[in-house]
Design an enzyme around this catalytic site. Structure first.
Site, PDB file in Angstrom:
ATOM      1  N   ASP A  24       0.860  -1.184   0.000  1.00 20.78           N
ATOM      2  CA  ASP A  24       0.000   0.000   0.000  1.00 20.78           C
ATOM      3  C   ASP A  24       0.899   1.239   0.000  1.00 20.78           C
ATOM      4  OD1 ASP A  24      -2.293  -1.586   0.021  1.00 20.78           O
ATOM      5  OD2 ASP A  24      -2.347  -1.672   2.210  1.00 20.78           O
ATOM      6  N   LYS A  46       0.673  -8.322  -1.750  1.00 23.37           N
ATOM      7  CA  LYS A  46      -0.713  -7.963  -2.064  1.00 23.37           C
ATOM      8  C   LYS A  46      -0.713  -6.607  -2.757  1.00 23.37           C
ATOM      9  CE  LYS A  46      -3.908  -6.551   1.107  1.00 23.37           C
ATOM     10  NZ  LYS A  46      -4.668  -5.424   0.535  1.00 23.37           N
ATOM     11  N   ASP A  73      -6.006  -7.511  -4.515  1.00 25.06           N
ATOM     12  CA  ASP A  73      -7.112  -7.279  -3.579  1.00 25.06           C
ATOM     13  C   ASP A  73      -8.081  -6.242  -4.157  1.00 25.06           C
ATOM     14  OD1 ASP A  73      -8.643  -7.250  -1.281  1.00 25.06           O
ATOM     15  OD2 ASP A  73      -7.161  -6.188  -0.054  1.00 25.06           O
ATOM     16  N   LEU A  74      -9.038  -6.713  -4.972  1.00 22.63           N
ATOM     17  CA  LEU A  74      -9.931  -5.788  -5.672  1.00 22.63           C
ATOM     18  C   LEU A  74     -11.226  -5.510  -4.909  1.00 22.63           C
ATOM     19  CD1 LEU A  74      -9.586  -7.082  -9.345  1.00 22.63           C
ATOM     20  CD2 LEU A  74      -8.448  -5.141  -8.266  1.00 22.63           C
ATOM     21  N   LYS A  75     -11.562  -6.367  -3.963  1.00 19.50           N
ATOM     22  CA  LYS A  75     -12.796  -6.212  -3.158  1.00 19.50           C
ATOM     23  C   LYS A  75     -13.990  -5.847  -4.046  1.00 19.50           C
ATOM     24  CE  LYS A  75     -10.718  -5.174   1.289  1.00 19.50           C
ATOM     25  NZ  LYS A  75      -9.335  -4.839   0.974  1.00 19.50           N
ATOM     26  N   ASP A  78     -20.560  -5.518  -6.767  1.00 20.85           N
ATOM     27  CA  ASP A  78     -21.390  -4.894  -7.806  1.00 20.85           C
ATOM     28  C   ASP A  78     -22.441  -5.913  -8.225  1.00 20.85           C
ATOM     29  OD1 ASP A  78     -22.247  -3.205  -9.995  1.00 20.85           O
ATOM     30  OD2 ASP A  78     -20.257  -2.299  -9.956  1.00 20.85           O
ATOM     31  N   ILE A  79     -23.196  -5.626  -9.275  1.00 24.61           N
ATOM     32  CA  ILE A  79     -24.182  -6.601  -9.727  1.00 24.61           C
ATOM     33  C   ILE A  79     -23.436  -7.806 -10.322  1.00 24.61           C
ATOM     34  CG2 ILE A  79     -25.988  -4.885 -10.092  1.00 24.61           C
ATOM     35  CD1 ILE A  79     -25.410  -5.071 -13.106  1.00 24.61           C
ATOM     36  N   THR A 132     -11.898  -5.741   8.665  1.00 28.56           N
ATOM     37  CA  THR A 132     -11.260  -5.777   9.993  1.00 28.56           C
ATOM     38  C   THR A 132     -11.156  -4.382  10.623  1.00 28.56           C
ATOM     39  OG1 THR A 132      -9.154  -5.831   8.809  1.00 28.56           O
ATOM     40  CG2 THR A 132      -9.952  -7.908   9.709  1.00 28.56           C
ATOM     41  N   ARG A 193      -1.365  -7.067  14.398  1.00 27.27           N
ATOM     42  CA  ARG A 193      -0.480  -6.017  14.892  1.00 27.27           C
ATOM     43  C   ARG A 193       0.446  -6.570  15.977  1.00 27.27           C
ATOM     44  NH1 ARG A 193      -1.647  -3.867  10.994  1.00 27.27           N
ATOM     45  NH2 ARG A 193      -2.324  -1.759  10.589  1.00 27.27           N
ATOM     46  N   ARG A 223       1.422  -2.027   7.380  1.00 31.08           N
ATOM     47  CA  ARG A 223       2.132  -0.875   7.932  1.00 31.08           C
ATOM     48  C   ARG A 223       3.135  -1.201   9.028  1.00 31.08           C
ATOM     49  NH1 ARG A 223      -3.418   2.331   8.211  1.00 31.08           N
ATOM     50  NH2 ARG A 223      -4.066   0.145   8.246  1.00 31.08           N
TER      51      ARG A 223
HETATM   52  O1  C5P Z   1      -1.372  -1.951   7.015  1.00 31.55           O
HETATM   53  P1  C5P Z   1      -2.328  -3.031   7.399  1.00 31.55           P
HETATM   54  O2  C5P Z   1      -1.661  -4.226   8.048  1.00 31.55           O
HETATM   55  O3  C5P Z   1      -3.494  -2.525   8.211  1.00 31.55           O
HETATM   56  O4  C5P Z   1      -2.907  -3.536   6.010  1.00 31.55           O
HETATM   57  C1  C5P Z   1      -3.984  -4.413   5.921  1.00 31.55           C
HETATM   58  C2  C5P Z   1      -4.299  -4.661   4.477  1.00 31.55           C
HETATM   59  O5  C5P Z   1      -5.302  -5.631   4.384  1.00 31.55           O
HETATM   60  C3  C5P Z   1      -4.773  -3.437   3.702  1.00 31.55           C
HETATM   61  O6  C5P Z   1      -4.196  -3.518   2.397  1.00 31.55           O
HETATM   62  C4  C5P Z   1      -6.276  -3.613   3.624  1.00 31.55           C
HETATM   63  O7  C5P Z   1      -6.798  -3.116   2.420  1.00 31.55           O
HETATM   64  C5  C5P Z   1      -6.421  -5.128   3.670  1.00 31.55           C
HETATM   65  N1  C5P Z   1      -7.668  -5.628   4.258  1.00 31.55           N
HETATM   66  C6  C5P Z   1      -8.046  -5.381   5.544  1.00 31.55           C
HETATM   67  N2  C5P Z   1      -9.227  -5.874   6.048  1.00 31.55           N
HETATM   68  C7  C5P Z   1     -10.000  -6.619   5.294  1.00 31.55           C
HETATM   69  C8  C5P Z   1      -9.623  -6.908   3.987  1.00 31.55           C
HETATM   70  C9  C5P Z   1      -8.432  -6.395   3.497  1.00 31.55           C
HETATM   71  O8  C5P Z   1      -7.313  -4.699   6.272  1.00 31.55           O
HETATM   72  N3  C5P Z   1     -11.091  -7.148   5.801  1.00 31.55           N
END
Ligand code: C5P
Length: 248
Positions: A24, A46, A73-75, A78-79, A132, A193, A223
């Site tokens: 990211d 990712k 990771d496109l999430k 949509d229809i 999350t 974390r 991060r």
């Molecule tokens: O930096 P961090 O560890 O929070 O990154 C988490 C990654 O996982 C991000 O790229 C976020 O888009 C992705 N993600 C998420 N929760 C979800 C699905 C994907 O944090 N439920």
């Protein structure tokens, strides 16, 4: 730079838990700087909306050329016709995993599975359950009542019914999923974390060790590694914590 070839297909039970590193970042140059500093232990990366919308297929193909297993990771949400078309659009990309929102419903997920089966059998589909970053109050405010854990189990059931290969959830929900008999899916868990790291915008978190003890095998950790003063040291410490928890 030469990396060993990672697994192109997600294995529901890898021999050791794996870190999936979300890139990211703003530019491929920044991403490559982090990747090069971490070195050969990194297998999974990712690519999310931040990089894909700006740098597209070219960046994904560069990563694949270096041997990485790629989670795009496109999430999608949509229809059914649009989601199926989106899957067809990425069908020739060298990606192992992509995501769609389970809240899009069974017809949407089934359409994605059918498109995948036809044009992209190498891609595993993951259903995002409840992000999350959401706590129970945020989830309730968008109209979903009750507890997050219950909802994650329910949505994972819909994903399974639709033929989706896995789900994205917090490691906090892995025990509930197991208890509910949802075992035959790939579980990918962000919301991880280290004990001394900032939670940032994540709500439902566990430490890497706790997550692995709860059954996590594909841990998305961004991060705490990419924003660390020494990403290589952060990656190593987290990996070590995961492997120790796995072997304990
Ligand atoms: O930096 P961090 O560890 O929070 O990154 C988490 C990654 O996982 C991000 O790229 C976020 O888009 C992705 N993600 C998420 N929760 C979800 C699905 C994907 O944090 N439920």
């Amino acid at each position: 730079m030469c990396f060993k070839l990672g697994p192109m297909n997600a294995n529901p039970s890898p021999t050791l838990p794996e870190i999936i590193l979300p890139l990211d970042l703003d530019t491929p140059r920044e991403a490559w700087r982090v990747i090069e500093r971490i070195g050969g232990d990194l297998k999974w990366v990712k690519v999310g909306l931040q990089m894909y919308l700006r740098w597209g297929d070219g960046f994904v193909k560069e990563l694949a050329k270096e041997g990485f297993s790629i989670f795009l990771d496109l999430k999608l949400f949509d229809i059914p016709n649009t989601v199926a078309s989106a899957i067809r659009s990425i069908g020739d990309l060298p990606v192992a995993l992509t995501t769609l929102h389970t809240l899009g419903g069974v017809p949407m997920m089934r359409a994605a599975v059918e498109a995948r089966d036809r044009v992209a059998p190498h891609i595993r589909l993951l259903g995002v359950t409840i992000l999350t970053s959401m706590d129970v109050a945020t989830m309730n405010r968008v109209g979903i009542p009750g507890e997050v854990g219950y909802e994650v189990v329910r949505l994972a059931g819909l994903a399974r019914e639709s033929g989706v290969d896995g789900v994205v959830c917090s490691p906090q929900e892995l025990g509930l999923l197991q208890a509910a008999g949802v075992r035959d899916l790939i579980f990918v868990t962000p919301g991880v974390r280290p004990a001394d790291a900032s939670a940032d915008d994540q709500s439902r978190i566990m430490t890497p060790g706790e997550a692995v003890r709860a059954g996590a095998r594909y841990l998305v950790i961004g991060r705490p590694i990419t924003a660390a003063p020494d990403p290589a040291a952060a990656f190593r410490a987290i990996n070590e914590e995961m492997i120790q928890a796995f072997r304990a």
